[in-house]
Design a protein around this motif. Structure first.
Motif, mmCIF file in Angstrom:
data_model
loop_
_atom_site.group_PDB
_atom_site.id
_atom_site.type_symbol
_atom_site.label_atom_id
_atom_site.label_comp_id
_atom_site.label_asym_id
_atom_site.label_seq_id
_atom_site.Cartn_x
_atom_site.Cartn_y
_atom_site.Cartn_z
ATOM 1 N N ARG A 70 -3.060 11.812 1.733
ATOM 2 C CA ARG A 70 -3.536 12.001 0.330
ATOM 3 C C ARG A 70 -5.279 12.308 1.766
ATOM 4 O O ARG A 70 -6.245 12.732 1.368
ATOM 5 C CB ARG A 70 -3.934 11.257 0.551
ATOM 6 N N ALA A 128 -10.800 11.945 0.214
ATOM 7 C CA ALA A 128 -10.338 10.612 0.282
ATOM 8 C C ALA A 128 -10.594 9.867 1.589
ATOM 9 O O ALA A 128 -10.906 10.389 2.133
ATOM 10 C CB ALA A 128 -8.904 10.780 0.284
ATOM 11 N N ASN A 168 0.071 8.371 2.149
ATOM 12 C CA ASN A 168 -1.607 7.709 2.556
ATOM 13 C C ASN A 168 -2.166 8.271 3.621
ATOM 14 O O ASN A 168 -3.101 9.207 3.008
ATOM 15 C CB ASN A 168 -1.759 6.027 3.061
ATOM 16 N N ALA A 196 -7.364 6.171 -0.712
ATOM 17 C CA ALA A 196 -5.840 6.372 -0.972
ATOM 18 C C ALA A 196 -5.284 4.804 0.860
ATOM 19 O O ALA A 196 -3.844 5.095 0.719
ATOM 20 C CB ALA A 196 -5.822 7.777 0.512
ATOM 21 N N GLN A 218 0.731 -0.803 -0.515
ATOM 22 C CA GLN A 218 0.176 -0.205 0.129
ATOM 23 C C GLN A 218 1.113 1.077 -0.204
ATOM 24 O O GLN A 218 0.822 2.181 0.053
ATOM 25 C CB GLN A 218 -1.285 0.258 0.815
ATOM 26 N N GLY A 219 2.367 1.123 0.124
ATOM 27 C CA GLY A 219 2.739 2.455 -0.378
ATOM 28 C C GLY A 219 3.140 3.114 1.331
ATOM 29 O O GLY A 219 3.259 2.548 1.778
ATOM 30 N N GLN A 242 -6.164 0.444 -3.958
ATOM 31 C CA GLN A 242 -5.676 1.885 -4.124
ATOM 32 C C GLN A 242 -5.106 2.561 -5.085
ATOM 33 O O GLN A 242 -4.727 2.034 -6.710
ATOM 34 C CB GLN A 242 -4.109 1.524 -3.279
ATOM 35 N N GLY A 243 -6.147 4.109 -4.703
ATOM 36 C CA GLY A 243 -5.874 4.686 -5.817
ATOM 37 C C GLY A 243 -7.749 4.810 -6.917
ATOM 38 O O GLY A 243 -8.049 5.922 -7.669
ATOM 39 N N ASP A 244 -8.443 3.897 -6.780
ATOM 40 C CA ASP A 244 -9.658 3.799 -7.211
ATOM 41 C C ASP A 244 -10.924 4.329 -6.365
ATOM 42 O O ASP A 244 -10.418 5.044 -5.312
ATOM 43 C CB ASP A 244 -10.387 2.276 -6.761
ATOM 44 N N SER A 245 -11.683 4.879 -7.223
ATOM 45 C CA SER A 245 -12.758 5.942 -6.312
ATOM 46 C C SER A 245 -13.962 5.123 -6.106
ATOM 47 O O SER A 245 -14.100 3.570 -6.735
ATOM 48 C CB SER A 245 -13.512 6.702 -7.601
ATOM 49 N N GLU A 303 -11.950 8.965 -3.319
ATOM 50 C CA GLU A 303 -10.998 8.234 -3.509
ATOM 51 C C GLU A 303 -10.023 7.472 -2.449
ATOM 52 O O GLU A 303 -9.568 7.980 -1.261
ATOM 53 C CB GLU A 303 -8.842 9.351 -4.093
#
Length: 400
Positions: free
Chosen positions: A361, A367, A358, A400, A352-353, A382-385, A398
């Motif tokens: 964001r 988010a 996170n 996050a 998840q970075g 992650q990154g989808d809406s 979003e």
């Protein structure tokens, strides 16, 4: 929702325990093979006598496999019966631990049939090679007096080469070959089994050198008994190798299950510490004023404070996948990112970075964080809406 989250956390450990059950079958197969090999060895004269009286090789093979089938069926039935008794005891114990009476107990027919079939199949498969050895017994050779000291074999050069190759393939699959997440567990489990089998084939290679190295110590500690034990190791290298291999794999299981348990305990403790970061929760049926938070902050001994609001929110139809038929109400927690991390924390799933990115964001609005249960159900990453129905209408958030 929290129950489903815990269930998903436990599913990983369930996979691990399922793998160890396969390893247990692996060890059981070696023990069964060892037992039938010894049986065939001890019955050399009887088998030779039967062959001399006219019994064919196929009949000898069928005789040994029939015995294996009968013993496998009896052992499987007894094993299932003991499993049911142990399951009842475990249910009673867990009910006492969680202070809940568990009344439902069922034995699935498919699982029962699978247990009996696996038990019989493992027994027959493990006894097949000793049965073939019995079928190849020569009547004249078996009836000789010295046949009682017949060897089980200590491993050929081909077996050693195969063992090294299996261990090499398993090592590459575990540490060097990149695998997709969907097949990583299956291939990884297979690789570990190959690693154990390869190591088993290599055991005879080290039994004799170790016996020579430890022979003086055995004589020093145990005298004549130590000398006799060392000579038995030399005389029955194959049988000793099977015993050592079974102990080796059993020890690996003990270490593996211990590591799994320690990891499970660490994960649960970490999850509880992050999910329940605060020491005191102040709740009310009505929204609290912001001034009340400042009053609490001024109380001596209060080291940190953060506001949280919980409410239900529905997912817009445009974000509901086709395979989701029911309309869900999500458990939504509105937090203040600036103060929340002084009291609690979130556990992010793998890949998840950077957690700091996170949180940054999330703090920029628009988010949200979702649990793995929500991500799986609505097919979001992650990154989808994810579109939610708010008091201001449908809005995209979003992940996050």
């Amino acid at each position: 929702s929290r129950g489903q989250l815990v269930t998903q956390m436990l599913s990983t450990y369930q996979q691990g325990l399922s793998f160890f059950s396969v390893v247990a079958l692996f060890v059981g197969a070696f023990l069964i093979y060892n037992a039938f090999s010894m049986t065939v060895l001890e019955r050399q004269r009887e088998i030779g006598l039967l062959r001399a009286l006219g019994m064919s090789r196929g009949q000898v093979l069928g005789l040994v496999l029939t015995e294996a089938g009968v013993l496998g069926a009896i052992g499987s039935v007894i094993g299932v019966a003991f499993g049911i008794v142990l399951a009842r005891g475990l249910i009673f114990l867990m009910g006492a631990v969680v202070a809940t009476q568990i009344n439902t107990f069922s034995v699935p027919t498919a699982g029962l049939a699978q247990s009996l079939l696996v038990g019989g199949a493992v027994t027959l498969g493990s006894a097949l090679l000793p049965a073939r050895q019995a079928a190849r017994v020569s009547p004249l050779e078996a009836l000789r007096t010295q046949s009682a000291t017949m060897q089980l074999g200590g491993g050929s050069k081909l077996a050693w080469v195969a063992g090294l190759e299996l261990m090499g393939v398993a090592y590459l699959a575990l540490y060097w070959i990149p695998l997709r997440a969907s097949v990583k567990f299956t291939i990884g489990s297979t690789a570990i089994l190959l690693l154990m089998f390869g190591a088993t084939l290599l055991v005879p290679l080290v039994v004799r050198p170790l016996e020579r190295a430890l022979r003086p110590l055995a004589r020093l500690l145990y005298g004549n008994e130590g000398r006799l034990g060392a000579s038995n190791v030399r005389r029955s290298t194959g049988r000793t190798s099977l015993t050592v291999a079974s102990l080796m794999i059993g020890l690996a299981m003990v270490i593996g299950i211990g590591s799994l348990t320690t990891s499970f305990e660490s994960d649960i403790t970490s999850w509880v510490d992050t999910a329940l970061g605060g020491d005191l929760y102040v709740r009310a049926p009505l929204p609290m004023r912001e001034q009340f938070g400042r009053q609490l902050q001024s109380v001596p001994g209060v080291g940190g404070l953060t506001p949280v609001r919980y409410f239900g929110v529905k997912v817009a139809k445009s974000s509901i996948p086709a395979d989701v038929t029911a309309e869900d109400t999500l458990f939504f927690a509105a937090i203040d990112p600036a103060t929340y991390r002084g009291v609690g924390e979130f556990q992010f799933a793998a890949d998840q970075g950077d957690p700091q990115a996170n949180w940054a964001r999330l703090a920029r609005n628009g988010a949200l964080f979702v649990s793995t249960v929500v991500a799986d159900r609505y097919h979001v990453a992650q990154g989808d809406s994810l579109r939610l129905i708010t008091r201001r209408g449908e809005q995209d958030f979003e992940v996050a």
